[in-house]
Scaffold this active site. Structure first.
Site, mmCIF file in Angstrom:
data_model
loop_
_atom_site.group_PDB
_atom_site.id
_atom_site.type_symbol
_atom_site.label_atom_id
_atom_site.label_comp_id
_atom_site.label_asym_id
_atom_site.label_seq_id
_atom_site.Cartn_x
_atom_site.Cartn_y
_atom_site.Cartn_z
ATOM 1 C CE LYS A 200 -105.696 29.663 24.906
ATOM 2 N NZ LYS A 200 -106.949 28.980 25.234
ATOM 3 N N GLY A 253 -100.204 20.907 28.799
ATOM 4 C CA GLY A 253 -101.020 20.497 27.660
ATOM 5 C C GLY A 253 -100.305 19.399 26.906
ATOM 6 C CD GLU A 275 -95.212 20.018 34.780
ATOM 7 O OE1 GLU A 275 -95.300 18.773 34.708
ATOM 8 O OE2 GLU A 275 -94.296 20.591 35.391
ATOM 9 C CB CYS A 309 -101.043 14.510 32.526
ATOM 10 S SG CYS A 309 -100.931 14.957 34.258
ATOM 11 C CD GLU A 406 -101.409 12.334 26.816
ATOM 12 O OE1 GLU A 406 -101.233 13.306 26.054
ATOM 13 O OE2 GLU A 406 -101.266 12.394 28.045
HETATM 14 P P1 NAD Z 1 -103.580 21.199 24.205
HETATM 15 O O1 NAD Z 1 -102.111 21.157 24.059
HETATM 16 O O2 NAD Z 1 -104.414 20.994 23.004
HETATM 17 O O3 NAD Z 1 -104.051 22.605 24.798
HETATM 18 C C1 NAD Z 1 -103.547 23.101 26.008
HETATM 19 C C2 NAD Z 1 -103.649 24.608 25.994
HETATM 20 O O4 NAD Z 1 -102.810 25.109 24.957
HETATM 21 C C3 NAD Z 1 -105.044 25.134 25.714
HETATM 22 O O5 NAD Z 1 -105.257 26.278 26.498
HETATM 23 C C4 NAD Z 1 -104.965 25.500 24.244
HETATM 24 O O6 NAD Z 1 -105.871 26.495 23.869
HETATM 25 C C5 NAD Z 1 -103.545 26.007 24.141
HETATM 26 N N1 NAD Z 1 -102.992 25.971 22.793
HETATM 27 C C6 NAD Z 1 -103.400 25.225 21.735
HETATM 28 N N2 NAD Z 1 -102.637 25.511 20.645
HETATM 29 C C7 NAD Z 1 -101.732 26.436 21.029
HETATM 30 C C8 NAD Z 1 -100.662 27.091 20.377
HETATM 31 N N3 NAD Z 1 -100.371 26.872 19.101
HETATM 32 N N4 NAD Z 1 -99.905 27.947 21.089
HETATM 33 C C9 NAD Z 1 -100.157 28.171 22.390
HETATM 34 N N5 NAD Z 1 -101.179 27.589 23.071
HETATM 35 C C10 NAD Z 1 -101.956 26.721 22.396
HETATM 36 O O7 NAD Z 1 -103.897 20.167 25.355
HETATM 37 P P2 NAD Z 1 -105.337 19.718 25.836
HETATM 38 O O8 NAD Z 1 -105.845 18.832 24.766
HETATM 39 O O9 NAD Z 1 -106.126 20.882 26.300
HETATM 40 O O10 NAD Z 1 -104.992 18.885 27.156
HETATM 41 C C11 NAD Z 1 -104.639 17.574 27.131
HETATM 42 C C12 NAD Z 1 -103.118 17.412 27.179
HETATM 43 O O11 NAD Z 1 -102.580 18.016 28.343
HETATM 44 C C13 NAD Z 1 -102.702 15.974 27.268
HETATM 45 O O12 NAD Z 1 -101.612 15.745 26.398
HETATM 46 C C14 NAD Z 1 -102.262 15.806 28.707
HETATM 47 O O13 NAD Z 1 -101.365 14.781 28.957
HETATM 48 C C15 NAD Z 1 -101.682 17.140 28.983
HETATM 49 N N6 NAD Z 1 -101.636 17.371 30.439
HETATM 50 C C16 NAD Z 1 -100.416 17.293 31.077
HETATM 51 C C17 NAD Z 1 -100.336 17.464 32.444
HETATM 52 C C18 NAD Z 1 -99.014 17.381 33.171
HETATM 53 O O14 NAD Z 1 -98.939 17.783 34.310
HETATM 54 N N7 NAD Z 1 -97.970 16.873 32.556
HETATM 55 C C19 NAD Z 1 -101.491 17.742 33.164
HETATM 56 C C20 NAD Z 1 -102.704 17.810 32.496
HETATM 57 C C21 NAD Z 1 -102.754 17.633 31.119
#
Ligand code: NAD
Length: 502
Positions: A200, A253, A275, A309, A406
């Site tokens: 997804k 995320g 992550e 991230c 962040e």
């Molecule tokens: P997000 O948490 O908003 O979304 C990530 C994914 O989760 C998307 O596919 C989204 O549709 C899904 N999602 C949203 N709500 C959900 C729910 N209730 N249940 C299940 N899935 C759900 O994150 P984002 O804004 O897309 O990405 C940015 C974030 O990702 C930042 O916090 C960043 O630090 C983090 N990130 C971490 C790493 C790592 O390796 N640690 C790498 C890249 C990004």
């Protein structure tokens, strides 16, 4: 700022984007979502609609999970000869390489990033994930274990060993900042282990997941082994996290969504790796090679518009060199060329969406309203309001949102320090623990700081150096588990103990 509406140069990308609608991949077939709903996906540089992607619902998730379950349970995939699975993964890597221009261009159009970020960093790394884990297919093995059980029947022996088996159906949920590499970091080890997957992607940036899915089919991945379900996180992500037939969620995320996933996962106690976010400190010691440190600290926060991230969003500089470093960083920040990611002049593209740019701008404005100093940047620009200028802030309250949360944009807060103990305390004064970098030529300072900073990765005299062989993941609220590196395949394996009386 150079922003113009550019059409894809690669014929393949242009052709692919002509498709009016992008469906779901379920059980090897491209299908409409049951509710017939589609979502627009936007080019953040211009605000134009690029394509319509399927907005799946819980019923579509059920269909995709059933397909993955069937493909796992029938055994053909998980029992495939490891060398054959390795060849398949290698073919996927070759197909990514063969389509690298098209994939990088799609990523730029969908996410906004400057083309070189995808073309030279992220897409090649995605291919390397498949090659690295192709090599792991033939190396999954257990142990033979000498047993000391003292109640064995007379004349018999105990033979005990472990095997490793795929964990089952994996839901891979990925963010919008670096889509293709995020998909690869989950798909490659999951497939190498013999798992089946429902992927997804983030709703803002689903295009390269869909194109990759076509390449997986072309490579010969059997029907049902990888399914792609696009749509809203609150619908598709939530349904996958809670689904009783999903054995594991691999998530990248935000920390907030990570918590929601844990809530969903507890129903069947599925395995979870997370992550999550970061607020990574960069420490510049007085003896550092300043040219390298200033350029490195600027790159740590401004690469990919800070939507990384591990972005170095907190910069701690020894007081004796503070003004020089801040001045040098500002000189770099002011010359960074913002523009459409496909423009060859562009060094930094827009943020992924107007919503994200508004969020970043609100952090900057709040910091300034609270008395912090804006050294440079701070502007929000562009036809769709999605560009944020590279921004440097000093004098922020260590407990303020701009220092603690962040921001996920091109914004760095800089603070001075006087000694090592003080900077270790400041670097660790965060709920996150994803990464850090230390700039020094003093071996003991490098050693002491890399030991004392609580983060999953500490770089010395570099930042954001990624390699599929190097584990990445977080201490504290930056996550659970590690991706990349030989150990990452364990995320997708269960250990089975076999104990026989023979
Ligand atoms: P997000 O948490 O908003 O979304 C990530 C994914 O989760 C998307 O596919 C989204 O549709 C899904 N999602 C949203 N709500 C959900 C729910 N209730 N249940 C299940 N899935 C759900 O994150 P984002 O804004 O897309 O990405 C940015 C974030 O990702 C930042 O916090 C960043 O630090 C983090 N990130 C971490 C790493 C790592 O390796 N640690 C790498 C890249 C990004």
């Amino acid at each position: 700022m150079h922003i113009e509406i550019l059409t894809p140069a690669q014929p393949a990308a242009r052709e692919w984007l002509r498709k009016p609608r992008h469906q779901l991949l379920i059980n090897g077939q491209w299908v409409d979502p049951a509710g017939g709903q589609y979502l627009p996906t936007i080019n953040p540089a211009t605000g134009e609609v690029l394509a319509q992607i399927a907005a799946a619902d819980a019923g579509d998730v059920d269909r995709a999970v059933a397909a993955a379950r069937q493909a796992f349970d029938d055994g053909a995939w998980r029992n495939m000869v490891p060398a054959a699975r390795a060849r398949l993964l290698w073919r996927i890597a070759d197909l990514i390489d063969a389509h690298i221009d098209e994939l990088s261009e799609l990523e730029t159009l969908d996410q906004g990033k400057a083309l070189y970020v995808g073309r030279w960093a992220e897409i090649p790394m995605a291919a390397e994930q498949f090659r690295f884990f192709a090599g792991m297919c033939t190396k999954v093995s257990g142990d033979t274990i000498p047993s000391s059980i003292n109640y064995q029947p007379a004349g018999k022996r105990i033979q005990a060993y472990t095997t490793k088996e795929p964990v089952g159906v994996v839901a891979a949920i990925t963010p919008w900042n670096s889509p293709l590499i995020m998909h690869a970091m989950k798909l490659a080890p999951a497939l190498a282990a013999g798992c089946t997957v429902v992927l997804k992607p983030a709703e803002e940036t689903s295009l390269t997941a869909l194109r990759l899915a076509e390449l997986l089919v072309e490579a010969g991945v059997p029907a049902g082994v990888v399914n792609v379900v696009t749509g809203l996180g609150s619908v598709v992500g939530a349904a996958l996290s809670a689904h009783k037939q999903v054995d594991k969620v691999a998530f990248t995320g935000s920390t907030q969504t990570g918590r929601a996933i844990l809530d969903g996962a507890k129903g069947n106690l599925k395995k979870v790796t997370l992550e999550l976010g970061g607020k990574s400190p960069v420490v510049i010691m007085p003896d550092a090679d300043l040219d390298a440190a200033i350029a490195g600290a600027a790159n740590a926060i401004f690469f990919n518009g800070g939507q990384v991230c591990v972005a170095g969003s907190r910069l701690y500089v020894h007081r004796s060199i503070f003004d020089k470093v801040v001045g040098g960083m500002a000189d770099i920040a002011r010359t960074i060329r913002l523009g459409h990611g496909l423009s060859p002049d562009t060094q930094m593209g827009p943020l992924v969406s107007k919503r994200q740019a508004d969020r970043v701008k609100a952090y900057i404005d709040q910091a300034v309203a609270d008395g912090a100093t804006l050294v440079c940047g701070g502007g929000q620009k562009g036809p769709a309001g999605t560009f944020i200028e590279p921004t440097i802030i000093t004098g922020a309250d260590p407990k303020s949102a701009i220092v603690c949360e962040e921001v996920f944009g091109p914004v760095v807060v800089v603070a001075p320090f006087d000694d090592v103990a003080e900077v270790v305390a400041a670097a660790n004064d965060t709920e996150f623990g994803l990464a850090a970098s230390v700039w020094t030529q003093d071996l003991s300072a490098a050693s002491r700081l890399s030991a004392d900073i609580r983060a999953g990765t500490v770089w010395v005299n570099c930042h954001s150096f990624w390699d599929v062989a190097l584990p990445i993941g977080g201490f504290k609220q930056s996550g659970w588990g590690r991706e990349s590196g030989v150990g990452a395949i364990e995320n997708y394996l269960e250990v089975k103990t076999v104990c026989m009386v023979v």
